[in-house]
Design a protein around this motif. Structure first.
Motif, PDB file in Angstrom:
ATOM      1  N   GLU A   1      38.170  47.162  32.819  1.00 56.83           N
ATOM      2  CA  GLU A   1      37.469  46.011  33.364  1.00 56.83           C
ATOM      3  C   GLU A   1      38.354  44.782  33.177  1.00 56.83           C
ATOM      4  O   GLU A   1      39.260  44.783  32.338  1.00 56.83           O
TER       5      GLU A   1
ATOM      6  N   ASP B   1      40.606  48.354  28.664  1.00 53.91           N
ATOM      7  CA  ASP B   1      39.382  48.754  27.966  1.00 53.91           C
ATOM      8  C   ASP B   1      39.144  47.737  26.857  1.00 53.91           C
ATOM      9  O   ASP B   1      39.853  47.731  25.851  1.00 53.91           O
TER      10      ASP B   1
ATOM     11  N   THR C   1      37.519  52.678  29.779  1.00 49.63           N
ATOM     12  CA  THR C   1      36.601  51.921  30.621  1.00 49.63           C
ATOM     13  C   THR C   1      37.300  50.621  30.997  1.00 49.63           C
ATOM     14  O   THR C   1      37.277  49.638  30.252  1.00 49.63           O
TER      15      THR C   1
ATOM     16  N   MET D   1      43.324  43.889  33.331  1.00 49.52           N
ATOM     17  CA  MET D   1      42.517  45.099  33.392  1.00 49.52           C
ATOM     18  C   MET D   1      42.820  45.988  32.177  1.00 49.52           C
ATOM     19  O   MET D   1      43.952  46.439  31.994  1.00 49.52           O
TER      20      MET D   1
END
Length: 429
Positions: free
Chosen positions: A281, A321, A279, A319
């Protein structure tokens, strides 16, 4: 992710093997093409026709590139392997003719072909390619005997092939008999190896499934057990003696260790199977490092260790997880705490480089023996003295490596025995 997965089927294995063959043949023919082309105008003891051979080498290179393209496009690997071996056999037959026919030093390439066919297609493939090679070479000798084609005098000797019927037959037999024997032996050995490989793969799959099932089923009863221990502590805390409280604390600590081991085994299994999704972000790494340090600060204080964080808060976000990288940092910090003696110093450091962000955990612990450095990130690997002092699954660092590499990063360790270790990993920035 991390380590390359073991092929799940015979087709996957064939694709990998055929890919290797196309690359090897492509490199070999490219080098041979340049060598022949560069030497075309010079005088050699071997009088070979350089232009036809150069064209043939380039044709072989183009075919190999086409084979790689076909594999990328998902063409049937088994069919492609048969086509490749037949085409290579025809090309070798032409090379044999252009380099002297029965006097050619390149007839040994036929043996290489049958071994390659055994490697890709088993015994049937090796025998099939052996037969095609024998027929192809026999046709060349017959055409020479009938005078349809001329013998290339690579040794500077002018020989009338039409008068050498018996010798041509002996030449064909002395090549084909060893070639067919080699094809059968190589094919049989290769099939045994493939069969053993399939059995090992199946055993590994069953072992992995059993491990996953046991580990997954252990999580719920251990969690329930911890809940009961917590409840006992809340209800009976004031009524327990100091010894009983210590026993209860030890039981809870052991339960949490079991949960950690179970989680590590499940995570590594998921990552090996490619089932753990990232994930991604924007993550402010200085904040993440401060949080990770705060989570283990109590344990470091209990062990009388100094924990430092060196991270410039102005470093921009990366960027990644957040949860996964947070666990990597936590694992490395916990590892450092375990292996650093009282009064030691642990430094968690963040450095921004042009194309990556580097996080490192430096300790003043016992260090890692040199013989373990090369395989410290492998599954179930622990230095012997650490394995005795600190029980664990030996999967923590494996998880770290796989998690970092899943982000396209890298991880490494530097250590000096008796002076400490520094575990570092870099994430693309």
């Amino acid at each position: 992710m991390g380590n390359a997965p073991i092929p799940d089927s015979k087709e996957d294995t064939l694709v990998q093997d055929l890919h290797s063959v196309f690359i090897a043949v492509g490199i070999l023919t490219a080098g041979l093409s340049m060598l022949i082309f560069a030497a075309g105008s010079r005088t050699f003891a071997l009088q070979i026709p350089t232009r036809p051979l150069t064209g043939l080498a380039f044709g072989t290179l183009l075919f190999s590139l086409g084979g790689l393209y076909g594999l990328e496009r998902g063409w049937p690997a088994h069919t492609l392997a048969w086509v490749a071996m037949i085409v290579y056999t025809v090309l070798v037959t032409v090379v044999v003719h252009l380099t002297g026919g029965p006097m050619s030093p390149t007839v040994a390439l036929y043996l290489l072909l049958v071994v390659g066919a055994a490697f890709l297609l088993g015994q049937k493939g090796a025998v099939g390619v052996g037969l095609v090679s024998a027929i192809g070479y026999g046709v060349v000798l017959l055409l020479l005997y009938w005078g349809v084609i001329d013998l290339v005098p690579i040794w500077g000797l002018s020989i009338d092939a039409t008068s050498l019927g018996g010798l041509l037959l002996v030449n064909w037999v002395t090549l084909c008999v060893p070639m067919m024997v080699t094809s059968m032996l190589a094919g049989a050995v290769t099939e045994r190896l493939h069969r053993s490989n399939r059995e090992l793969r199946e055993s590994e799959r069953l072992r992995q499934n059993l491990t996953d099932m046991l580990v997954h089923d252990l999580r719920n009863p251990i969690t329930s057990l911890l809940g009961v221990l917590d409840l006992l502590g809340m209800m009976l805390g004031d009524h327990l003696t100091e010894t009983q409280q210590q026993l209860l604390s030890n039981a809870r600590h052991s339960g949490h260790m079991l949960i950690t081991m179970v989680s590590e085994m499940l995570d590594v299994s998921k990552m090996e199977a490619g089932k753990l999704q990232l994930t991604l972000e924007p993550v402010h790494l200085p904040t993440l490092l401060q949080e990770s340090a705060a989570a283990v600060a109590g344990l470091a204080q209990l062990e009388e260790l100094t924990l430092r964080v060196e991270a410039d808060p102005q470093i921009p976000a990366v960027m990644c997880d957040r949860q996964l990288i947070g666990r990597v940092v936590a694992n490395l910090l916990s590892n450092a705490i375990k292996h650093t003696s009282e009064g030691g110093v642990i430094t968690l450091r963040l450095e921004r480089r042009p194309v990556e962000a580097v996080i490192s955990v430096e300790d003043t612990g016992s260090g890692i023996p040199p013989e373990f450095l090369g395989r410290i990130f492998e599954k179930f690997t622990q230095a012997e003295q650490d394995a005795r002092a600190h029980r664990g699954t030996g999967l923590g660092l494996t998880f770290c490596k796989m998690a970092v590499e899943a982000h396209g990063g890298r991880i490494w360790v530097e250590s000096e025995l008796g002076k400490g270790s520094t575990f570092s990993f870099a994430l693309p920035a």
